[in-house]
Write an enzyme that holds these catalytic residues in place. Structure first.
Site: not given
Length: 445
Positions: A336-338, A436
């Site tokens: 997720e993200c990072g 994502t």
């Protein structure tokens, strides 16, 4: 049935000092011998960590846009009832949220106050204002009939004369003044580009929180604040048939979760829900060059600050080999993200230097030219994966400054914002690996 007793700390705008005052108030109440259950309104990772340090127990997010009613009320009731009182930190300004309701409401602090019945303690930054601050408080108090204003805390006051210009207006408006905090830059918490510097990165955090609590004890009427606490309108009948997991079902039985300063953004209610469903959480630290447990059936790389540690991550050979080996065995790997960026080919840091990452997804990201991506997300899954089955929907939130230089894998989600408009965030998937930019909060029910 009355629910747990609590109050909500809100403000007229962002930057008024909510987090510092909420954390200091929690600390001051805890020093009085109270068991305080902290909560944070809306999607946030940083503020709850300060609450936890102040209270000595985890702080949980209560998000009326992204969370289904059963999730929200279950978290508030189940955790709040084990404490003397709950203290909730609001988000942005009291009435700031999105235009249209999500799963429960519009994500505003006022919505949470109306849903729970917990009264609002309003923090007003009065720097550069005098009697006008009383007018602002009066307007906020009367804007919605279903929101109770317990009283006001003045923040960044210049002194007794300054407070004396504001207090009569509050009295005329029928608003209780709990006290005023001085304008003192030493009573604050350090910040960086996504908000406050993480609690885990501040070795003197307890000392800082005690200093804030000292100021609060000297400046505010804590007896009056405690007397303003009210029981919530939350009981088993309102919660309804809550699922055993608050949020998403566990993606596996043995979940290897990256946890360190680069990977710290994972909602506590998700970890708790997975454990309550019988899953085992296996933490590991990529920054310490630890590989995920070889027996894991899922690897989860949360968001955080990989861009600040990109060189260390690029050199973490055991970490990279362990994740790649599990992916080669078709073990599900999700970021997720990072964490999504780390699954990609490379990250360009703020100075323009490129650092090679795991290469499990064909994604290149850059922080050399920062661009803010912020908002709620409603995502329909395009394939089966750790977030659910194809066609199911997930509610989440996106907040980062990275730019996508390239992406070459199949999209993972069809993503919409809170208004239903399509957004570019589609994630990526390749085999059992997915990622994502948005952080999942709850299933869309």
């Amino acid at each position: 049935m009355d629910g747990p007793r609590g109050l909500i700390v809100a403000a007229a705008r962002s930057g008024a000092g909510k987090t510092t005052i909420t954390s200091g108030l929690i600390r001051a109440l805890a020093r009085r011998g109270r068991t305080v259950q902290p909560f944070k309104c809306g999607p946030d990772y940083l503020d709850p960590a300060f609450h936890e340090a102040a209270a000595g127990r985890p702080s949980f997010n209560l998000d009326s846009w992204a969370m289904a009613p059963a999730t929200l009320f279950d978290l508030a009731h189940r955790h709040g009832r084990t404490a003397h009182l709950a203290v909730v930190e609001g988000v942005m300004g009291l009435f700031d949220g999105v235009a249209e309701p999500g799963q429960t409401a519009r994500g505003t602090t006022a919505d949470l106050a109306a849903l729970t019945g917990w009264p609002v303690v309003l923090v007003l930054d009065v720097s550069g204002q005098a009697e006008t601050a009383a007018a602002v408080a009066a307007g906020l108090a009367r804007y919605r009939d279903d929101v109770e204003m317990a009283g006001v805390i003045l923040n960044r006051a210049a002194g007794a004369r300054h407070v004396g210009l504001i207090a009569p207006g509050l009295a005329r408006a029928g608003l209780t003044l709990f006290g005023a905090l001085p304008s003192d830059p030493t009573v604050s918490l350090p910040e960086r580009h996504l908000g406050l510097v993480q609690a885990m990165e501040q070795p003197d955090l307890v000392r800082r929180l005690d200093a804030v609590a000292d100021t609060i004890e000297a400046s505010l009427d804590l007896d009056a604040i405690e007397a303003a606490v009210r029981p919530a309108r939350i009981g088993p009948t309102r919660i309804g048939p809550a699922a055993p997991t608050a949020g998403l079902p566990p993606p596996g039985q043995r979940i290897a979760v990256a946890q360190d300063r680069a990977f710290s953004f994972l909602y506590p209610h998700l970890l708790e829900g997975w454990r309550r469903s019988g899953a085992q959480i296996l933490p590991f630290s990529p920054l310490a060059d630890e590989a995920p447990d070889a027996a894991a059936d899922v690897v989860w790389l949360p968001g955080g600050y990989p861009e600040l540690h990109a060189g260390t991550l690029a050199a973490a050979g055991r970490f990279a080999a362990g994740v790649r080996a599990l992916a080669a065995q078709s073990v599900a790997v999700h970021g997720e993200c990072g964490g999504y960026m780390v699954l990609g080919q490379g990250i360009e840091d703020a100075g323009g230097a490129r650092h090679a990452m795991l290469g499990l997804l064909n994604v290149e990201t850059s922080f050399a030219k920062r661009r803010l991506h912020l908002g709620y997300r409603r995502a329909r899954l395009l394939a089966d994966g750790v977030l659910g089955a194809a066609g199911e929907e997930v509610a989440g939130h996106e907040f980062h400054y990275a730019s996508i230089l390239s992406v070459g894998d199949a999209p993972f989600v069809d993503c919409r914002d809170a208004a239903g408009a399509p957004v570019a965030e589609a994630g990526a998937r390749r085999g059992a690996v997915s990622g994502t930019f948005f952080h999942a909060i709850d299933r869309w029910r």
